[in-house]
Design an enzyme around this catalytic site. Structure first.
Site, PDB file in Angstrom:
ATOM      1  N   GLY A 120       0.461  -1.298  -0.071  1.00 48.81           N
ATOM      2  CA  GLY A 120       0.232   0.471  -0.270  1.00 48.81           C
ATOM      3  C   GLY A 120       0.787   1.291  -0.161  1.00 48.81           C
ATOM      4  O   GLY A 120       0.898   2.050  -0.580  1.00 48.81           O
ATOM      5  N   PRO A 121       1.903   1.078   1.292  1.00 50.00           N
ATOM      6  CA  PRO A 121       3.060   2.539   0.605  1.00 50.00           C
ATOM      7  C   PRO A 121       3.310   2.286  -0.318  1.00 50.00           C
ATOM      8  O   PRO A 121       4.750   1.111  -0.263  1.00 50.00           O
ATOM      9  CB  PRO A 121       3.708   2.557   2.426  1.00 50.00           C
ATOM     10  CG  PRO A 121       2.222   1.800   2.823  1.00 50.00           C
ATOM     11  CD  PRO A 121       1.754   1.384   2.471  1.00 50.00           C
ATOM     12  N   GLY A 162       4.094   5.405  -9.281  1.00 46.74           N
ATOM     13  CA  GLY A 162       3.815   5.839  -7.886  1.00 46.74           C
ATOM     14  C   GLY A 162       5.550   5.372  -7.148  1.00 46.74           C
ATOM     15  O   GLY A 162       6.265   5.816  -6.145  1.00 46.74           O
ATOM     16  N   HIS A 267      -8.737   6.172 -11.378  1.00 47.23           N
ATOM     17  CA  HIS A 267      -7.505   5.468 -11.014  1.00 47.23           C
ATOM     18  C   HIS A 267      -7.602   5.307  -9.592  1.00 47.23           C
ATOM     19  O   HIS A 267      -7.694   3.953  -8.793  1.00 47.23           O
ATOM     20  CB  HIS A 267      -6.494   6.455 -10.406  1.00 47.23           C
ATOM     21  CG  HIS A 267      -5.773   6.388  -9.807  1.00 47.23           C
ATOM     22  ND1 HIS A 267      -4.128   5.334  -9.707  1.00 47.23           N
ATOM     23  CD2 HIS A 267      -5.756   6.223  -8.438  1.00 47.23           C
ATOM     24  CE1 HIS A 267      -4.203   4.983  -8.961  1.00 47.23           C
ATOM     25  NE2 HIS A 267      -4.705   5.953  -7.419  1.00 47.23           N
ATOM     26  N   GLU A 417      18.969   3.911   4.913  1.00 45.00           N
ATOM     27  CA  GLU A 417      18.412   3.069   5.216  1.00 45.00           C
ATOM     28  C   GLU A 417      16.468   2.780   5.529  1.00 45.00           C
ATOM     29  O   GLU A 417      16.621   1.324   6.171  1.00 45.00           O
ATOM     30  CB  GLU A 417      18.327   4.300   7.180  1.00 45.00           C
ATOM     31  CG  GLU A 417      19.166   4.709   7.567  1.00 45.00           C
ATOM     32  CD  GLU A 417      20.316   6.030   6.598  1.00 45.00           C
ATOM     33  OE1 GLU A 417      21.078   6.037   6.584  1.00 45.00           O
ATOM     34  OE2 GLU A 417      19.437   6.167   5.849  1.00 45.00           O
ATOM     35  N   PHE A 443      18.833   8.041  12.384  1.00 48.40           N
ATOM     36  CA  PHE A 443      18.399   7.825  11.172  1.00 48.40           C
ATOM     37  C   PHE A 443      17.620   7.095  11.335  1.00 48.40           C
ATOM     38  O   PHE A 443      16.668   6.974  10.386  1.00 48.40           O
ATOM     39  CB  PHE A 443      18.992   7.262  10.163  1.00 48.40           C
ATOM     40  CG  PHE A 443      20.503   8.688  10.722  1.00 48.40           C
ATOM     41  CD1 PHE A 443      19.904   9.439  10.488  1.00 48.40           C
ATOM     42  CD2 PHE A 443      21.588   8.253  10.416  1.00 48.40           C
ATOM     43  CE1 PHE A 443      21.503  10.979  10.261  1.00 48.40           C
ATOM     44  CE2 PHE A 443      23.170   9.320  10.259  1.00 48.40           C
ATOM     45  CZ  PHE A 443      22.600  10.565  10.530  1.00 48.40           C
ATOM     46  N   HIS A 467      24.117   5.705  19.085  1.00 51.98           N
ATOM     47  CA  HIS A 467      23.851   6.398  19.575  1.00 51.98           C
ATOM     48  C   HIS A 467      22.838   7.430  19.532  1.00 51.98           C
ATOM     49  O   HIS A 467      21.967   7.600  19.369  1.00 51.98           O
ATOM     50  CB  HIS A 467      24.412   7.486  18.308  1.00 51.98           C
ATOM     51  CG  HIS A 467      25.947   6.548  18.239  1.00 51.98           C
ATOM     52  ND1 HIS A 467      26.372   5.381  17.862  1.00 51.98           N
ATOM     53  CD2 HIS A 467      27.318   7.650  17.741  1.00 51.98           C
ATOM     54  CE1 HIS A 467      27.645   5.382  17.331  1.00 51.98           C
ATOM     55  NE2 HIS A 467      28.502   6.237  17.186  1.00 51.98           N
TER      56      HIS A 467
END
Length: 670
Positions: A120-121, A162, A267, A417, A443, A467
């Site tokens: 989905g993402p 996308g 769409h 990352e 991060f 860290h």
């Protein structure tokens, strides 16, 4: 109208997908019909002619994997699963996007039989697929022997514009090309349309050249509605063993809709009853909604072929068991996700006898010592770092960098990352390996959505985040986490461990590895931390997420701390004792796990009615729910600064003297 018997059988199979998608979206009054309709021929060719799978056993270890990275096209996948014979009845297609249906708006693993990953993402499914293909390559190098290719499958991906616009696609696909993932085959639905309209105004990349630069095999300019061209491209892709393949398929979004095909309106909205009726006429489709003609149903049914393919593999595996019994036993163990008996013996030995793990040590170094003890006993561990190996200390003596040939147990992910986190999800989804990866905690924001997806999918993935505070010192606020621990704790089903010494770090690693239903974030210090002595009961209680580390008779206040601030709280308790104030010290390395304990245990650690003070070098608002309205949360609610760590702790009031003074004021005001 075209007579049904005159329409090519493959075209009728593709049209079945179109109408199931359009009808389900229409009934739900919600969904995305355009992409499923535009990718119908792509799906017909992949699923009927190439995909090796068994609908009766979606968990067959050597099945091909299929990932719908453009997950909004979910009705395409549900139609495929229903038609090929998975346990997905037509009644569930009618329940598309409804509460508790197994056909949610976007595909979800472990909800719908046959769905390999939750998508989905955009772009994350593609990155997951890279992880799956990497896992296949590594496991093949580990287990295959001459005459016995028991790990030999492809990973197929459907993706759209996308997915390729997302920066994650660059991270993942660059890595895939570098690692030579030859069994990764991606079909790009190049329809030129997104929600806002024609993408030419904001996505003018030369995609074939882009992927060629990554080291991919690119098959450009394929007619995505020509089954013969698609079939030829897939045969070419499967013949390529050293490079991943991108097949660029020119398609028309909403193909088949007489008035709406090719436009952005198709769409993400139902076509409307008049348009669907016109489409039925134009395509010669006489079946009623949610009805599949018998000839089409028979053509799609993959159960017999799937059973035969798995039976052939099973026969080969029986012979493999006879020829290589130890390897076969190990393969079954790892495929089932079981940890070996006694895997933690060497690690526990480090806690039972004098060892560096019990000394003053940074928890990132303690983590490395834990990995040194665990790696020989857990060959399924697949480590890595986003170009910070020497800082995260995620490597061990037994680490071997993964190479193009597929050998190794450590991935150099590069400065990627988000890519690392999403690829690790794919590795975990594939099975047979337990991935862990390191980066600086600040991060983790880059990785956050992939961590969230791991929690949603209940994946055993370990994030080593070092860290972890202003304790890193001079690098300043860009590298000093403040809100990150609280933010990660907010993700449902994500466990965050912030250990205070070597013993807690060891238990954090054990918890992460034994946790089969969700990710774990290990939040580790750069600076060395003081060790604490514990009795057997206290050591066991580390596994409960929070426990009494230092107790006194009749305490008047409870000091709660995590990580590097546990030492501060312990020293503050000594200062308070000198002033005649009894203070209990509670270490809470995993807040989520502590609050999963029964109420009696929680009350024994944090007695109701006793004032509470939390101490953590980070945002305080999260802790206000722990300390209550009458308590006090000490921490940092601004960005850090560039200075030595000692000066920063003094500046932000995170010292034993400051904590003790705050406790005295709290008790005076009570």
């Amino acid at each position: 109208m075209n007579a049904p018997e005159r329409i090519d059988p493959a075209a009728r199979c593709a049209n079945a997908l179109r109408f199931l998608a359009a009808d389900a979206v229409e009934l739900a009054r919600s969904g995305h019909p355009g992409a499923p309709m535009g990718m119908a021929e792509m799906a017909e060719v992949v699923w009927r002619r190439h995909l090796r799978h068994n609908p009766a056993n979606p968990a067959w270890p050597d099945r091909d994997r299929f990932v719908l990275s453009n997950g909004h096209a979910s009705m395409l996948q549900y139609a495929l699963l229903h038609l090929t014979g998975y346990d997905l009845p037509m009644s569930q297609l009618r329940q598309f996007r409804q509460l508790h249906a197994v056909t949610p708006g976007h595909p979800e693993v472990d909800v719908t039989p046959g769905v390999e990953t939750t998508t989905g993402p955009l772009g994350q499914g593609l990155a997951n697929a890279v992880g799956m293909a990497l896992a296949e390559k590594l496991l093949a190098a580990t287990f295959n022997r001459p005459g016995f290719d028991i790990v030999d499958h492809h990973t197929y991906v459907f993706l759209g514009d996308g997915c390729l616009m997302e920066g994650l696609s660059h991270e993942a696909c660059s890595l895939a090309g570098t690692l030579g993932l030859g069994k990764l085959i991606c079909l790009y639905d190049d329809n030129g349309i997104s929600i806002d309209g024609e993408v030419a105004g904001w996505f003018a990349d030369d995609t074939p050249k882009r992927f060629a630069a990554y080291g991919w095999h690119v098959i450009a300019d394929v007619d995505g509605h020509d089954a013969h061209a698609l079939d030829a491209a897939l045969h070419e892709a499967k013949a390529e063993r050293d490079r991943p393949t991108l097949i660029c398929c020119r398609t028309v979004i909403g193909k088949g809709a007489p008035a709406k095909a090719g436009g952005h309106d198709v769409h993400g909205a139902p076509l409307g009853a008049p348009e669907i009726a016109a489409m039925r006429t134009a395509l010669g489709w006489e079946a009623e909604p949610f009805t599949v003609p018998a000839d089409v149903a028979d053509a799609w049914d993959a159960r017999a072929q799937g059973a035969a393919r798995e039976a052939e593999w099973e026969a080969r595996f029986v012979s493999y068991c006879a020829a290589h019994p130890e390897l076969a036993e190990e393969f079954v163990r790892r495929a089932n996700g079981r940890l070996p008996e006694g895997f933690d013996a060497e690690l526990m030995a480090l806690l039972d006898a004098p060892s560096p793990l019990q000394g003053k040590i940074a928890t990132r170094k303690a983590s490395q010592l834990c990995l040194e003890a665990l790696t020989p006993a857990l060959p399924e561990l697949l480590g890595g770092s986003a170009d910070l190996t020497g800082s995260n200390l995620t490597n061990v003596k037994a680490s071997v960098w993964v190479n193009h040939a597929g050998h190794g147990n450590y991935v150099s992910y590069g400065v990627r990352e988000f890519g690392m986190a999403a690829v690790m999800n794919g590795i975990a989804l594939h099975g047979g390996l337990i991935p862990y990866g390191g980066t600086f905690m600040t991060f983790s924001d880059y990785s956050r959505n992939a961590i969230r997806m791991a929690a949603l999918m209940r994946l055993r993935v370990v994030h080593v985040l070092t860290h972890d505070s202003i304790g890193l010192g001079e690098d300043g606020p860009t590298h000093q986490p403040v809100e990150h621990a609280a933010s990660l704790r907010l993700i449902p089903n994500n466990q965050v461990w912030r250990p205070c010494d070597g013993a807690e770090t060891a238990y954090a690693w054990l918890a992460a590895l034994q946790r089969e239903n969700g990710p774990t974030c290990l939040v580790l210090s750069r600076q060395a931390l003081m060790p604490f002595e514990r009795d057997a009961a206290q050591r066991a209680d580390i596994a409960r997420g929070g426990y009494v580390l230092r107790d006194v008779p009749a305490p008047r206040v409870v000091l709660i701390a995590t990580g590097s601030e546990v030492e501060i709280a312990a020293r503050a308790a000594l200062d308070l004792a000198d002033a005649g104030i009894a203070a209990r010290v509670v270490s809470m390395p995993c807040v989520e796990l502590f609050y999963a304990q029964d109420a009696a245990y929680r009350d024994s650690v944090l007695p109701p009615g006793l004032p509470r003070i939390s101490v953590e070098a980070g945002a305080t608002w999260y802790w206000r729910g722990v300390v209550g309205e009458q308590g006090l949360a000490l921490g940092i609610d601004s960005f850090g600064e560039s200075a030595p760590a000692e000066a920063l702790y003094q500046h932000f009031g995170l010292t034993p003297a400051h904590v003790a003074a705050a406790a005295r004021v709290l008790l005076e005001d009570a």
